[in-house]
Design a protein around this motif. Structure first.
Motif, PDB file in Angstrom:
ATOM      1  N   LYS A 112       4.174  24.454  -2.643  1.00 52.76           N
ATOM      2  CA  LYS A 112       3.341  25.188  -3.587  1.00 52.76           C
ATOM      3  C   LYS A 112       3.544  24.599  -4.968  1.00 52.76           C
ATOM      4  O   LYS A 112       4.629  24.178  -5.318  1.00 52.76           O
ATOM      5  N   SER A 113       2.527  24.562  -5.775  1.00 49.63           N
ATOM      6  CA  SER A 113       2.658  24.123  -7.159  1.00 49.63           C
ATOM      7  C   SER A 113       3.441  25.160  -7.943  1.00 49.63           C
ATOM      8  O   SER A 113       3.268  26.348  -7.761  1.00 49.63           O
ATOM      9  N   GLU A 114       4.301  24.670  -8.838  1.00 50.43           N
ATOM     10  CA  GLU A 114       5.104  25.595  -9.618  1.00 50.43           C
ATOM     11  C   GLU A 114       4.335  26.236 -10.761  1.00 50.43           C
ATOM     12  O   GLU A 114       4.601  27.348 -11.147  1.00 50.43           O
ATOM     13  N   THR A 115       3.358  25.520 -11.303  1.00 53.45           N
ATOM     14  CA  THR A 115       2.577  26.074 -12.400  1.00 53.45           C
ATOM     15  C   THR A 115       1.101  25.994 -12.054  1.00 53.45           C
ATOM     16  O   THR A 115       0.673  25.102 -11.335  1.00 53.45           O
ATOM     17  N   PRO A 116       0.299  26.916 -12.584  1.00 47.43           N
ATOM     18  CA  PRO A 116      -1.130  26.860 -12.298  1.00 47.43           C
ATOM     19  C   PRO A 116      -1.800  25.608 -12.855  1.00 47.43           C
ATOM     20  O   PRO A 116      -2.848  25.227 -12.411  1.00 47.43           O
ATOM     21  N   GLU A 117      -1.176  24.962 -13.856  1.00 45.28           N
ATOM     22  CA  GLU A 117      -1.766  23.765 -14.440  1.00 45.28           C
ATOM     23  C   GLU A 117      -1.475  22.517 -13.611  1.00 45.28           C
ATOM     24  O   GLU A 117      -1.997  21.461 -13.885  1.00 45.28           O
ATOM     25  N   ALA A 118      -0.605  22.626 -12.617  1.00 44.66           N
ATOM     26  CA  ALA A 118      -0.224  21.464 -11.814  1.00 44.66           C
ATOM     27  C   ALA A 118      -1.421  20.957 -11.015  1.00 44.66           C
ATOM     28  O   ALA A 118      -2.256  21.723 -10.567  1.00 44.66           O
ATOM     29  N   THR A 119      -1.480  19.650 -10.866  1.00 48.91           N
ATOM     30  CA  THR A 119      -2.530  19.045 -10.052  1.00 48.91           C
ATOM     31  C   THR A 119      -1.894  18.108  -9.040  1.00 48.91           C
ATOM     32  O   THR A 119      -0.775  17.651  -9.218  1.00 48.91           O
ATOM     33  N   MET A 120      -2.617  17.851  -7.980  1.00 48.05           N
ATOM     34  CA  MET A 120      -2.213  16.856  -7.005  1.00 48.05           C
ATOM     35  C   MET A 120      -3.340  15.856  -6.936  1.00 48.05           C
ATOM     36  O   MET A 120      -4.513  16.225  -7.006  1.00 48.05           O
ATOM     37  N   GLN A 121      -2.998  14.563  -6.818  1.00 53.02           N
ATOM     38  CA  GLN A 121      -4.054  13.568  -6.810  1.00 53.02           C
ATOM     39  C   GLN A 121      -3.673  12.360  -5.973  1.00 53.02           C
ATOM     40  O   GLN A 121      -2.509  12.133  -5.694  1.00 53.02           O
ATOM     41  N   GLY A 122      -4.687  11.612  -5.585  1.00 54.89           N
ATOM     42  CA  GLY A 122      -4.512  10.374  -4.845  1.00 54.89           C
ATOM     43  C   GLY A 122      -5.624   9.412  -5.213  1.00 54.89           C
ATOM     44  O   GLY A 122      -6.759   9.825  -5.431  1.00 54.89           O
ATOM     45  N   HIS A 123      -5.295   8.118  -5.289  1.00 54.59           N
ATOM     46  CA  HIS A 123      -6.276   7.111  -5.684  1.00 54.59           C
ATOM     47  C   HIS A 123      -6.334   6.035  -4.608  1.00 54.59           C
ATOM     48  O   HIS A 123      -5.302   5.552  -4.153  1.00 54.59           O
ATOM     49  N   PHE A 124      -7.559   5.661  -4.213  1.00 57.32           N
ATOM     50  CA  PHE A 124      -7.776   4.701  -3.145  1.00 57.32           C
ATOM     51  C   PHE A 124      -8.764   3.635  -3.607  1.00 57.32           C
ATOM     52  O   PHE A 124      -9.660   3.922  -4.404  1.00 57.32           O
ATOM     53  N   GLU A 125      -8.585   2.413  -3.112  1.00 56.17           N
ATOM     54  CA  GLU A 125      -9.519   1.342  -3.446  1.00 56.17           C
ATOM     55  C   GLU A 125      -9.849   0.527  -2.208  1.00 56.17           C
ATOM     56  O   GLU A 125      -9.040   0.423  -1.289  1.00 56.17           O
TER      57      GLU A 125
END
Length: 97
Positions: free
Chosen positions: A3-16
């Motif tokens: 779970k994210s600790e803060t509501p502002e946290a984001t998860m991301q991934g970058h693909f090419e």
């Protein structure tokens, strides 16, 4: 899944995907963000490398639902030849798609 600790946290991934012989240079970016109303959104960005590209947002009731959708898209893009880049990515490791 964490779970994210803060509501502002984001998860991301970058693909090419790059195929110089065919003049292909594409990117695909996934990002999970909290919404203003307590839900979660999955932001998908894609386009030719070097451009701003296009964005698409999907909203979900829970962070877990957004993560499942992100994992599904990640698997699809990898099957189509995209490679996950070793940039600061913080999508938690998948347990399969």
């Amino acid at each position: 899944m964490e779970k994210s600790e803060t509501p502002e946290a984001t998860m991301q991934g970058h693909f090419e995907r790059r195929v110089p012989a065919d003049n292909i240079a594409r990117f695909y970016h996934l990002e999970i963000l909290p919404t203003l109303f307590g839900g979660w959104s999955l932001r998908r960005s894609w386009g030719r490398i070097g451009t701003r590209g296009r964005d698409w947002y999907e909203t979900f009731a829970t962070e877990a639902e957004a993560l499942v959708a992100a994992r599904r898209l990640e698997a699809l893009k990898c099957r189509r030849g995209y490679v996950r880049l070793p940039e600061p990515l913080d999508l938690p490791p998948g347990q399969g798609a």
